[in-house]
Write a protein that holds these residues in place. Structure first.
Motif, PDB file in Angstrom:
ATOM      1  N   VAL A 143      40.480  37.601  66.661  1.00  0.00           N
ATOM      2  CA  VAL A 143      40.343  36.671  65.538  1.00  0.00           C
ATOM      3  C   VAL A 143      39.460  35.513  65.996  1.00  0.00           C
ATOM      4  CG1 VAL A 143      41.564  35.177  63.912  1.00  0.00           C
ATOM      5  CG2 VAL A 143      42.667  37.294  64.734  1.00  0.00           C
ATOM      6  N   GLY A 144      38.294  35.393  65.380  1.00  0.00           N
ATOM      7  CA  GLY A 144      37.422  34.241  65.639  1.00  0.00           C
ATOM      8  C   GLY A 144      38.023  33.062  64.896  1.00  0.00           C
ATOM      9  N   MET A 145      38.486  32.057  65.640  1.00  0.00           N
ATOM     10  CA  MET A 145      39.281  30.983  65.033  1.00  0.00           C
ATOM     11  C   MET A 145      38.391  30.006  64.266  1.00  0.00           C
ATOM     12  SD  MET A 145      42.424  31.695  65.601  1.00  0.00           S
ATOM     13  CE  MET A 145      43.345  30.197  65.325  1.00  0.00           C
ATOM     14  N   LYS A 146      38.235  30.274  62.982  1.00  0.00           N
ATOM     15  CA  LYS A 146      37.467  29.378  62.120  1.00  0.00           C
ATOM     16  C   LYS A 146      38.076  29.438  60.721  1.00  0.00           C
ATOM     17  CE  LYS A 146      34.077  32.548  60.385  1.00  0.00           C
ATOM     18  NZ  LYS A 146      32.764  32.734  59.889  1.00  0.00           N
ATOM     19  N   LEU A 147      37.707  28.466  59.899  1.00  0.00           N
ATOM     20  CA  LEU A 147      38.250  28.448  58.548  1.00  0.00           C
ATOM     21  C   LEU A 147      37.896  29.763  57.837  1.00  0.00           C
ATOM     22  CD1 LEU A 147      39.855  26.559  56.706  1.00  0.00           C
ATOM     23  CD2 LEU A 147      37.677  25.724  55.797  1.00  0.00           C
ATOM     24  N   GLY A 148      38.891  30.408  57.263  1.00  0.00           N
ATOM     25  CA  GLY A 148      38.679  31.703  56.612  1.00  0.00           C
ATOM     26  C   GLY A 148      39.243  32.860  57.427  1.00  0.00           C
ATOM     27  N   CYS A 149      39.605  32.556  58.694  1.00  0.00           N
ATOM     28  CA  CYS A 149      40.042  33.663  59.571  1.00  0.00           C
ATOM     29  C   CYS A 149      41.411  34.210  59.178  1.00  0.00           C
ATOM     30  CB  CYS A 149      40.026  33.235  61.036  1.00  0.00           C
ATOM     31  SG  CYS A 149      41.319  32.067  61.494  1.00  0.00           S
ATOM     32  N   LEU A 150      42.221  33.416  58.514  1.00  0.00           N
ATOM     33  CA  LEU A 150      43.572  33.897  58.176  1.00  0.00           C
ATOM     34  C   LEU A 150      43.469  35.100  57.249  1.00  0.00           C
ATOM     35  CD1 LEU A 150      45.380  30.468  57.600  1.00  0.00           C
ATOM     36  CD2 LEU A 150      45.247  31.828  59.693  1.00  0.00           C
ATOM     37  N   ASN A 151      42.659  34.963  56.231  1.00  0.00           N
ATOM     38  CA  ASN A 151      42.438  36.055  55.283  1.00  0.00           C
ATOM     39  C   ASN A 151      41.855  37.279  55.984  1.00  0.00           C
ATOM     40  OD1 ASN A 151      41.750  37.501  52.802  1.00  0.00           O
ATOM     41  ND2 ASN A 151      39.678  36.738  53.157  1.00  0.00           N
ATOM     42  N   HIS A 152      40.807  37.069  56.793  1.00  0.00           N
ATOM     43  CA  HIS A 152      40.155  38.203  57.460  1.00  0.00           C
ATOM     44  C   HIS A 152      41.099  38.898  58.435  1.00  0.00           C
ATOM     45  CE1 HIS A 152      36.004  36.344  56.502  1.00  0.00           C
ATOM     46  NE2 HIS A 152      36.277  37.318  55.665  1.00  0.00           N
ATOM     47  N   ALA A 153      41.878  38.086  59.139  1.00  0.00           N
ATOM     48  CA  ALA A 153      42.801  38.665  60.132  1.00  0.00           C
ATOM     49  C   ALA A 153      43.889  39.473  59.434  1.00  0.00           C
ATOM     50  CB  ALA A 153      43.417  37.545  60.970  1.00  0.00           C
ATOM     51  N   LEU A 154      44.442  38.886  58.395  1.00  0.00           N
ATOM     52  CA  LEU A 154      45.542  39.556  57.698  1.00  0.00           C
ATOM     53  C   LEU A 154      45.049  40.809  56.970  1.00  0.00           C
ATOM     54  CD1 LEU A 154      48.531  39.382  57.177  1.00  0.00           C
ATOM     55  CD2 LEU A 154      48.091  37.877  55.244  1.00  0.00           C
ATOM     56  N   MET A 155      43.852  40.720  56.379  1.00  0.00           N
ATOM     57  CA  MET A 155      43.283  41.905  55.702  1.00  0.00           C
ATOM     58  C   MET A 155      43.092  43.037  56.703  1.00  0.00           C
ATOM     59  SD  MET A 155      40.467  41.272  52.805  1.00  0.00           S
ATOM     60  CE  MET A 155      39.267  40.446  53.792  1.00  0.00           C
ATOM     61  N   THR A 156      42.531  42.695  57.868  1.00  0.00           N
ATOM     62  CA  THR A 156      42.244  43.726  58.866  1.00  0.00           C
ATOM     63  C   THR A 156      43.536  44.362  59.360  1.00  0.00           C
ATOM     64  OG1 THR A 156      40.318  42.439  59.549  1.00  0.00           O
ATOM     65  CG2 THR A 156      41.045  44.151  61.055  1.00  0.00           C
ATOM     66  N   ALA A 157      44.486  43.536  59.743  1.00  0.00           N
ATOM     67  CA  ALA A 157      45.728  44.076  60.314  1.00  0.00           C
ATOM     68  C   ALA A 157      46.508  44.891  59.285  1.00  0.00           C
ATOM     69  CB  ALA A 157      46.587  42.928  60.844  1.00  0.00           C
ATOM     70  N   THR A 158      46.560  44.408  58.060  1.00  0.00           N
ATOM     71  CA  THR A 158      47.327  45.095  57.017  1.00  0.00           C
ATOM     72  C   THR A 158      46.697  46.439  56.687  1.00  0.00           C
ATOM     73  OG1 THR A 158      47.845  42.932  56.117  1.00  0.00           O
ATOM     74  CG2 THR A 158      48.316  44.793  54.707  1.00  0.00           C
ATOM     75  N   LEU A 159      45.377  46.431  56.557  1.00  0.00           N
ATOM     76  CA  LEU A 159      44.667  47.671  56.253  1.00  0.00           C
ATOM     77  C   LEU A 159      44.909  48.709  57.349  1.00  0.00           C
ATOM     78  CD1 LEU A 159      42.157  48.707  54.348  1.00  0.00           C
ATOM     79  CD2 LEU A 159      40.962  48.450  56.490  1.00  0.00           C
ATOM     80  N   LEU A 160      44.782  48.272  58.594  1.00  0.00           N
ATOM     81  CA  LEU A 160      44.949  49.204  59.707  1.00  0.00           C
ATOM     82  C   LEU A 160      46.364  49.783  59.728  1.00  0.00           C
ATOM     83  CD1 LEU A 160      42.224  47.969  60.541  1.00  0.00           C
ATOM     84  CD2 LEU A 160      43.009  48.102  62.886  1.00  0.00           C
ATOM     85  N   ASP A 161      47.308  48.902  59.531  1.00  0.00           N
ATOM     86  CA  ASP A 161      48.714  49.334  59.466  1.00  0.00           C
ATOM     87  C   ASP A 161      48.900  50.379  58.368  1.00  0.00           C
ATOM     88  OD1 ASP A 161      50.254  48.217  61.367  1.00  0.00           O
ATOM     89  OD2 ASP A 161      51.365  46.880  60.019  1.00  0.00           O
ATOM     90  N   ASN A 162      48.383  50.069  57.196  1.00  0.00           N
ATOM     91  CA  ASN A 162      48.558  50.970  56.044  1.00  0.00           C
ATOM     92  C   ASN A 162      47.893  52.318  56.273  1.00  0.00           C
ATOM     93  OD1 ASN A 162      49.968  49.002  54.766  1.00  0.00           O
ATOM     94  ND2 ASN A 162      48.303  48.345  53.414  1.00  0.00           N
ATOM     95  N   GLU A 163      46.805  52.316  57.057  1.00  0.00           N
ATOM     96  CA  GLU A 163      46.067  53.559  57.297  1.00  0.00           C
ATOM     97  C   GLU A 163      46.582  54.304  58.523  1.00  0.00           C
ATOM     98  OE1 GLU A 163      42.811  54.541  55.703  1.00  0.00           O
ATOM     99  OE2 GLU A 163      43.527  53.259  54.085  1.00  0.00           O
ATOM    100  N   GLY A 164      47.638  53.788  59.137  1.00  0.00           N
ATOM    101  CA  GLY A 164      48.268  54.510  60.257  1.00  0.00           C
ATOM    102  C   GLY A 164      47.597  54.314  61.607  1.00  0.00           C
ATOM    103  N   PHE A 165      46.743  53.277  61.736  1.00  0.00           N
ATOM    104  CA  PHE A 165      46.166  52.982  63.055  1.00  0.00           C
ATOM    105  C   PHE A 165      47.197  52.200  63.869  1.00  0.00           C
ATOM    106  CE2 PHE A 165      42.482  53.671  60.360  1.00  0.00           C
ATOM    107  CZ  PHE A 165      41.693  54.480  61.168  1.00  0.00           C
ATOM    108  N   ARG A 166      47.059  52.314  65.200  1.00  0.00           N
ATOM    109  CA  ARG A 166      48.027  51.647  66.082  1.00  0.00           C
ATOM    110  C   ARG A 166      47.496  50.291  66.515  1.00  0.00           C
ATOM    111  NH1 ARG A 166      49.374  55.171  70.999  1.00  0.00           N
ATOM    112  NH2 ARG A 166      47.351  56.131  70.706  1.00  0.00           N
ATOM    113  N   VAL A 167      47.901  49.267  65.792  1.00  0.00           N
ATOM    114  CA  VAL A 167      47.451  47.909  66.139  1.00  0.00           C
ATOM    115  C   VAL A 167      48.447  47.337  67.137  1.00  0.00           C
ATOM    116  CG1 VAL A 167      46.767  45.659  65.250  1.00  0.00           C
ATOM    117  CG2 VAL A 167      46.616  47.654  63.778  1.00  0.00           C
TER     118      VAL A 167
END
Ligand code: ATP
Ligand code: DNN
Ligand code: MG
Length: 229
Positions: A143-167
């Motif tokens: 996570v590149g710590m800058k304004l807007g990263c919360l959305n990008h981080a959560l989108m990435t992690a949630t998507l990966l989880d939903n698609e069965g990747f091992r985060v």
């Protein structure tokens, strides 16, 4: 056979290479041999690409840039566009062959770095996450710590989880000399909302030198198998 990690990030320039190199340094300090792999890379200056050079320095192995990549493009642009310009289409089977070599090279850990964010187009109809090999890797989100990263981080992690990747976790990386406003509050929010463990922080190093960067990375969070011996 090596343990495999895949480094993705909230965006291009989030610090995937920098953090992958910090991780490599930590693994090596723990006595492990690390082999880097950057399947797709775009942007050479005077014959050099910064990602490839950094990975080679970090692993300490006598490798050449083209030993650790498969599709290397001259222009620092979206790789699928470069692939078209340079008439060198990205092919997952080629990635499989080179990944296989890395995994069977005798290294303990293979660190594969993506390009851009998670959904990197590799053609006009495909994205890198369609490469089956990713399903076997343990995925770390930088996570590149800058304004807007919360959305990008959560989108990435949630998507990966939903698609069965091992985060297996996320790293909070500061890429510039100033910490983002309310850094600590943002980090706490990430710890609370991310559906994966927090691996640690990587702080800004003014020399842009991963080997001198201070960090709080806890390998035991991602490395349970190895902590045993
Ligand atoms: N913690 C840090 N301290 C100092 N410089 C950093 C840090 N993290 C990243 N950088 C710098 O920011 C720039 C972008 O980082 P990096 O190349 O690691 O991003 P990336 O996510 O790998 O991008 P790409 O999608 O191109 O692979 C680089 O110049 C790098 O040296
Ligand atoms: C050239 C650059 N440094 C990266 N390696 C490639 C970033 C691709 C981003 C594609 C996109 O999502 O728009
Ligand atoms: Mg990179």
């Amino acid at each position: 056979m090596a343990k495999q990690f895949f480094i993705t990030g909230t965006d291009t320039d989030a610090g995937k290479t920098f953090c992958a190199c910090v991780l490599a340094k930590k693994f090596r300090e723990a006595g492990l041999q690390v082999r880097p792999y950057k399947p797709i890379v775009a942007g050479f200056e005077n014959g050099h690409n910064a990602d490839l050079d950094s990975h080679i320095r970090a692993c300490g192995l006598p490798l050449k840039p083209h030993d650790i990549t498969t599709f290397a493009y001259q222009e620092a642009i979206a790789p699928h566009i470069a692939a078209e310009h340079e008439n060198n289409p990205i092919d997952f089977k080629q990635l499989d062959l080179d990944l296989h070599k890395a995994v069977n090279s005798g290294a303990d850990v293979v660190i594969t770095e993506g390009a851009g964010g998670w959904f990197l187009p590799v053609s006009s109809t495909a994205v890198l996450p369609q490469w089956d090999a990713l399903k076997k890797m343990e995925i770390i989100i930088v996570v590149g710590m800058k304004l807007g990263c919360l959305n990008h981080a959560l989108m990435t992690a949630t998507l990966l989880d939903n698609e069965g990747f091992r985060v297996v976790g996320f790293i909070a990386n500061t890429t510039g000399p100033e910490k983002m406003p309310f850094y600590q509050e943002n980090l706490e929010t990430l710890k609370q909302i991310m559906p994966c463990p927090f691996i640690g922080e990587v702080f800004y190093n003014e020399e842009h030198d991963f080997s001198k960067a201070s960090e709080t990375i806890d390998l035991s969070v991602i490395n349970a198998d190895y902590v045993c011996y």
